[in-house]
Write a protein that holds these residues in place. Structure first.
Motif, PDB file in Angstrom:
ATOM      1  N   ARG A 100      18.169 -24.174  10.743  1.00 36.02           N
ATOM      2  CA  ARG A 100      17.669 -22.880  11.206  1.00 36.02           C
ATOM      3  C   ARG A 100      18.337 -22.493  12.528  1.00 36.02           C
ATOM      4  N   THR A 159      17.894 -30.277  11.429  1.00 38.37           N
ATOM      5  CA  THR A 159      16.548 -30.766  11.708  1.00 38.37           C
ATOM      6  C   THR A 159      16.638 -32.165  12.322  1.00 38.37           C
ATOM      7  N   TYR A 217       7.328 -32.488   5.570  1.00 40.77           N
ATOM      8  CA  TYR A 217       8.518 -31.896   4.961  1.00 40.77           C
ATOM      9  C   TYR A 217       8.509 -30.379   5.089  1.00 40.77           C
ATOM     10  N   GLY A 218       7.373 -29.748   4.782  1.00 43.28           N
ATOM     11  CA  GLY A 218       7.278 -28.309   4.978  1.00 43.28           C
ATOM     12  C   GLY A 218       7.300 -27.466   3.725  1.00 43.28           C
ATOM     13  N   GLN A 219       7.399 -28.107   2.551  1.00 42.65           N
ATOM     14  CA  GLN A 219       7.299 -27.379   1.298  1.00 42.65           C
ATOM     15  C   GLN A 219       6.384 -28.150   0.348  1.00 42.65           C
ATOM     16  N   GLN A 258      19.232 -30.191   1.217  1.00 42.14           N
ATOM     17  CA  GLN A 258      18.515 -29.153   1.960  1.00 42.14           C
ATOM     18  C   GLN A 258      18.266 -27.916   1.086  1.00 42.14           C
ATOM     19  N   THR A 291      15.420 -32.470   3.524  1.00 44.93           N
ATOM     20  CA  THR A 291      14.874 -31.812   4.702  1.00 44.93           C
ATOM     21  C   THR A 291      15.061 -30.306   4.566  1.00 44.93           C
ATOM     22  N   GLN A 292      14.408 -29.554   5.431  1.00 45.54           N
ATOM     23  CA  GLN A 292      14.517 -28.105   5.378  1.00 45.54           C
ATOM     24  C   GLN A 292      15.924 -27.654   5.777  1.00 45.54           C
ATOM     25  N   THR A 327      11.041 -33.174   8.005  1.00 44.92           N
ATOM     26  CA  THR A 327      11.818 -32.183   8.748  1.00 44.92           C
ATOM     27  C   THR A 327      11.751 -32.359  10.262  1.00 44.92           C
ATOM     28  N   GLN A 367      16.729 -24.587  -0.419  1.00 41.17           N
ATOM     29  CA  GLN A 367      15.901 -23.498   0.090  1.00 41.17           C
ATOM     30  C   GLN A 367      14.507 -23.564  -0.524  1.00 41.17           C
ATOM     31  N   ARG A 368      14.471 -23.876  -1.819  1.00 37.59           N
ATOM     32  CA  ARG A 368      13.196 -23.967  -2.537  1.00 37.59           C
ATOM     33  C   ARG A 368      13.176 -25.255  -3.357  1.00 37.59           C
TER      34      ARG A 368
END
Length: 310
Positions: free
Chosen positions: A35, A46, A87-89, A61, A31-32, A8, A63-64
């Motif tokens: 935002r 991102t 990545y962030g998740q 992309q 990627t996320q 991300t 969400q979950r």
């Protein structure tokens, strides 16, 4: 070999560019979601998405990532290897089991120390003098997978999270490049992490940003640089947020006072009493204003010696 890259922020960009520059077949990027950013809350892609679009690579992309729909969409690309970097998740078991060559993560610490989402910031806040990159296989736990390779990086006294992010992102891409020929040939024998040495670096919260003037000069100095360039550290002046973006340590306060007391305001900045000495704030941001050099603030504002910051 089909590779899916997951990342991300800017930290992940050098690793993605390396894969592309070296001719690896990156079939998709995950990627996320975009935002809203800035005061106008404009929806922004991102940094990883920007590179993918520039190179004409499909972008996912979700969400979950744990949702069955997201896993199915990813599975359609039939990846042989998944490479992740910030990545962030957390990836579900269904994703981890997709590629025959495994899921490999570029993590910004020397595991098993500093597992979690803020290893770079926490290293600086905690006053570490060394960190690094760990290339690891991903597992269902939080950064618990077996380690493929590591590289150490020195943390300089003047480093901020921003400068260290840049150093580690480049080191991460170099380590990934070094190991990719081996990773392309299948799963490697990797080192199991020693749980006895594990420590954690949870994401930063608002309370991590507030300065406790009873702390030592060194601890406050490290806190400030660990929060740059992201949130900055803050204290309160006239019951409003007053941010610190840069500072300079001293060994001895110019006068005795309670912690948090402004001792003097000069062209050097704002000297504030700490728990053991004092700290010069050299770049600040009053509430509702832009960042500025403390010397500029001193020339045009009403803060006076004896003011107590809280």
């Amino acid at each position: 070999m089909k590779i899916v890259f997951m990342g991300t922020p800017a930290f992940a960009v050098p690793s993605l560019r390396m894969l592309l520059d070296e001719g690896y077949n990156v079939v998709a990027v995950v990627t996320q979601p975009d935002r809203p950013q800035g005061r106008k809350k404009v929806l922004m892609p991102t940094p990883v998405k920007e590179v993918a679009l520039e190179q004409g690579i499909p972008v996912l992309q979700p969400q979950r990532m744990r949702s069955p729909e997201a896993v199915a969409e990813l599975a359609a690309y039939k990846p042989d290897l998944i490479v992740t970097a910030a990545y962030g998740q957390i990836l579900p078991k269904g994703v981890l089991e997709l590629p025959a060559n495994g899921c490999v993560n570029v993590h910004g610490s020397l595991l098993p120390q500093y597992r979690g989402g803020a290893p770079i910031q926490r290293c600086i806040i905690n006053g570490e003098t060394e960190t690094g990159i760990t290339l690891m296989y991903m597992a269902e736990g939080l950064d618990t997978g077996d380690m493929i390779a590591q590289v150490k990086i020195q943390i300089d006294e003047e480093d901020t999270s921003g400068t260290l992010f840049e150093k580690l992102s480049i080191a991460g891409a170099a380590l990934l490049k070094e190991q990719m020929p081996r990773l392309a040939n299948g799963r490697l024998k990797a080192e199991v992490q020693d749980e006895q040495k594990a420590s954690y670096a949870p994401n930063l919260k608002r309370e991590d940003e507030k300065i406790d003037w009873n702390a030592s000069t060194r601890d406050i100095y490290n806190q400030i640089r660990g929060l740059v360039p992201f949130s900055g550290a803050f204290t309160l002046w006239n019951d409003e947020v007053f941010k610190a973006w840069a500072s300079r340590k001293t060994d001895k306060a110019s006068k005795e006072a309670d912690p948090g007391t402004v001792l003097q305001l000069t062209d050097q900045g704002i000297e504030v009493k700490t728990g053991d000495a004092s700290l010069w704030l050299t770049r600040i941001q009053p509430s509702g204003k832009k960042q500025m050099e403390a010397a500029e603030f001193v020339r045009g504002n009403t803060m006076t010696p004896g003011t107590v910051l809280g």
